[in-house]
Design an enzyme around this catalytic site. Sequence first.
Site, short mmCIF file in Angstrom:
data_model
loop_
_atom_site.label_atom_id
_atom_site.label_comp_id
_atom_site.label_asym_id
_atom_site.label_seq_id
_atom_site.Cartn_x
_atom_site.Cartn_y
_atom_site.Cartn_z
N ALA A 178 0.83 -1.21 0.00
CA ALA A 178 0.00 0.00 0.00
C ALA A 178 0.87 1.26 0.00
CB ALA A 178 -0.93 -0.03 1.20
N HIS A 179 0.19 2.37 -0.14
CA HIS A 179 0.81 3.70 -0.26
C HIS A 179 1.70 4.03 0.93
CE1 HIS A 179 -3.20 5.34 1.53
NE2 HIS A 179 -3.09 4.08 1.77
N GLY A 180 2.88 4.47 0.61
CA GLY A 180 3.77 4.98 1.64
C GLY A 180 4.55 3.94 2.39
N ALA A 181 4.42 2.66 2.02
CA ALA A 181 5.23 1.64 2.67
C ALA A 181 6.69 1.76 2.22
CB ALA A 181 4.70 0.24 2.33
N GLY A 236 1.97 2.93 4.95
CA GLY A 236 2.97 3.47 5.85
C GLY A 236 3.79 2.46 6.61
#
Lengths: 340, 340, 340
Positions: free
Chosen positions: A244-247, A264
């Site tokens: 997912a976004h920001g990992a 994240g």
Amino acid sequence: MNVSDIVKALTPDLIIDHSLADDPDIAGVAAVDAANATQISYIEGGKFASMVETTAAKALILPVDEVLQQKATARGIAWISTKAPRLLFAAVIKVFYTPFRPAAGIHPTAVIDPSVVLGEDVSVGAHVVIYPNVRLGNGACLLANVVVYPGVEIGDRTLLHANCTIHERAKIGKDCVIHSGAVIGAEGFGFVPTPQGWFKMEQSGIVVLEDGVEIGCNSAVDRPAVGETRIKTRTKLDNLVHIAHGATVGSNCALAGQVGLAGGVTVGNNVLLAGQVGVANEAVIGDGAIATAQTGINNKVAPGEIVSGSPAVPNALYRKVSAIYKRLPDMYQTFRKLNK
Amino acid sequence: MNVSDIVKALTPDLIIDHSLADDPDIAGVAAVDAANATQISYIEGGKFASMVETTAAKALILPVDEVLQQKATARGIAWISTKAPRLLFAAVIKVFYTPFRPAAGIHPTAVIDPSVVLGEDVSVGAHVVIYPNVRLGNGACLLANVVVYPGVEIGDRTLLHANCTIHERAKIGKDCVIHSGAVIGAEGFGFVPTPQGWFKMEQSGIVVLEDGVEIGCNSAVDRPAVGETRIKTRTKLDNLVHIAHGATVGSNCALAGQVGLAGGVTVGNNVLLAGQVGVANEAVIGDGAIATAQTGINNKVAPGEIVSGSPAVPNALYRKVSAIYKRLPDMYQTFRKLNK
Amino acid sequence: MNVSDIVKALTPDLIIDHSLADDPDIAGVAAVDAANATQISYIEGGKFASMVETTAAKALILPVDEVLQQKATARGIAWISTKAPRLLFAAVIKVFYTPFRPAAGIHPTAVIDPSVVLGEDVSVGAHVVIYPNVRLGNGACLLANVVVYPGVEIGDRTLLHANCTIHERAKIGKDCVIHSGAVIGAEGFGFVPTPQGWFKMEQSGIVVLEDGVEIGCNSAVDRPAVGETRIKTRTKLDNLVHIAHGATVGSNCALAGQVGLAGGVTVGNNVLLAGQVGVANEAVIGDGAIATAQTGINNKVAPGEIVSGSPAVPNALYRKVSAIYKRLPDMYQTFRKLNK
């Protein structure tokens, strides 16, 4: 190719010793229980060790184990001994097998925006579509039906398999492999609840895959609202993985099939996540940690820790608890008696 | 763009107060711990609150919190206060960032059956294939290599990302987004056991996605044997989600990555299913229910209930049991002593 | 079409009895709770039995159950009785519905290497790409944007849906169906750890799908380093299933959505794996075994065994333990008192 030729073709420092027997002619590679007399195989030890007495292979890679070597010699089997049988077997496979890679050149049916900058010796397959302002490094190879959105950078020798999709502004390093159906850099799942329903948070960030990263079939690595989703050097993702976004995923990790990282998440270097592991928002996994299959991580995993279960606990505890699990009905009977 | 310009660009009713400081020039958006002096960020409170004292951002969105606002002012940071910092941040991202959307027009390599009805200002990308009797609404946008099977209806302004596939007779509403690799309306997994093996039950039904639905990368929503699989208005699905034949999902739900719904599941409105949740055949989930990550639901979830674990239990119970879980080895020792 | 026509169109040996009532004109099929007076539906018994008294359908498939038949007759409903209502319903759907299948012929935009051998009556859709040395059997059908790598063999009448990808040297049997986005034969996840990071073990093996196999949307079946990954006759995989390198799946199995098999797994015949089941490396599952949803199998499952939970235990034990699970907080209180 005779066994002596194979020995010559390998990096010498991996080989401890070898015995050519009658230097048989070898046509290919096989598993030790499936090999025939024209194939070379390997034994790592453990439960496969006894197969030295039954295999039809006339050539084997063996661990440094005199007993095994003597047994092989006694059966007329040529052998190469090494401290790393699996690694040497991988090297031998390379002697016999080269995966398909199309020649350099641009297929006439590819649709490439004039602004695209192509390195030397790139290969762009049939029906590939490249939107504006993309840069392809030297030797980059895009198989049929790949789509690349605007502003993407793809490093030297990176291989994009058929039907994968690279979204806007993703930066993909050198020597990466993106497998069929994978989607890199699509917008993250960012929605803010309001009384009128979900308000879309546009995902203005980017995905960065550093050099040597591989992404499995039908996996998806999303870009974040701001900043980056980053996968560091030489990390490998299996099929159907969701990032997912920001990992952030460190270097030299391996994420097995169907692993999912929420937004994240931070994963250190040299981390192993087995199949179907899930990691919750903002969790942090230290260097060298291991999570066994189906583990659910919702918080922190210390460096080097091995965790299991959902929610994740130390593997040693998990194994104890799993053993007790089967005795819960008995425990419950005792509990009921005591309560009476 | 100065902070005063950003304030003007936003819907006034979201803003409670603001302070321009020296009205700095802002070039973009960033997370509060990553921002530089040319970026605007946001603080929602909680664990990020202390970052008002360390961020390099010269402009912040803040909650209605005088202490935070005074600290920002003291550091010369311009701020905008709001009851919904994340929502306002999403609005600010939109000021700076517009996602890629190709211009209207039909690419000459698209293969469109003559029977297809195209709305005004549609965008059909390179190598798109549209089978007969499809209708595209006004402003519909199909990126490269999308395939649309016969009889599909796609609503106004709906966006189909590269390499997604829409199967026969699916009805997709207005303002939907289908991400790359997603497959909508493929035949459900319908097989009847017979002594000769599986007999295929043809899937004559359809998938309906109502207005404002989004489907993540490589997700799949199957059509049923008869009737519909339906996802209602403004519901959002993340990547790699599986929706089996005949499921119904209400409005304003969010289904996170790798969620799977089996056949005939009914999900109410405003439901949240976290990552890797699985829901068994014919289960019913009430309005406003929440399932935490990896939950396995095989029966009913009451409206508003929060469930966890596999099989699902109320979250409060799950948390108690998870805490006890670690003490099972101790409990087992006690149990053994008692049994003696 | 009247009910008498439907009866004539069906295989007689499935029908035990029937009653035409006023032989109503039937236009289609529907679920019993959704049917109108122009539709035929079915009742299998159990919880749907009471719907014979409420359905608006004027024609029903019924089990061999005199009470149900009398109730239907009393309401003027035509009925057909059978020992296998669901199977007969599937047969009736086929009377009314034929799924889309494009006509034979090669679309002019398809890119087919001259070395490809095409059977009779093949259908190759727009923008399909077929690399060298592929063989397509008679009646094989490739929808738009399919990509086939070199050396693949595809059997007679096999159907490849849009946007799927078949990798090098895969052997796909007759009468198979590969759904959109599926990837067959991509290289397995084979990496050997070294001090310099992962060393890629080239995957020189192949994937074999025997006759009658179906692979769901966005599923992936990988090829191994040596030897085969094999899925045997008539086995069906749902969407988003991951089959790692070297796995063997027997005949007539069904693997539901999001199941994952790790490397070298062996699955017998007639095995059912429910949604999100995970199977670890080298595990062995016997003929006729069943794993309920989200089960994690890491070892052996005996033939005919039903297993649940992660790690998997016999289903009967799992059900007992799950019931006790809710009482763990009470047990823990007792345990604490005893410890004092």
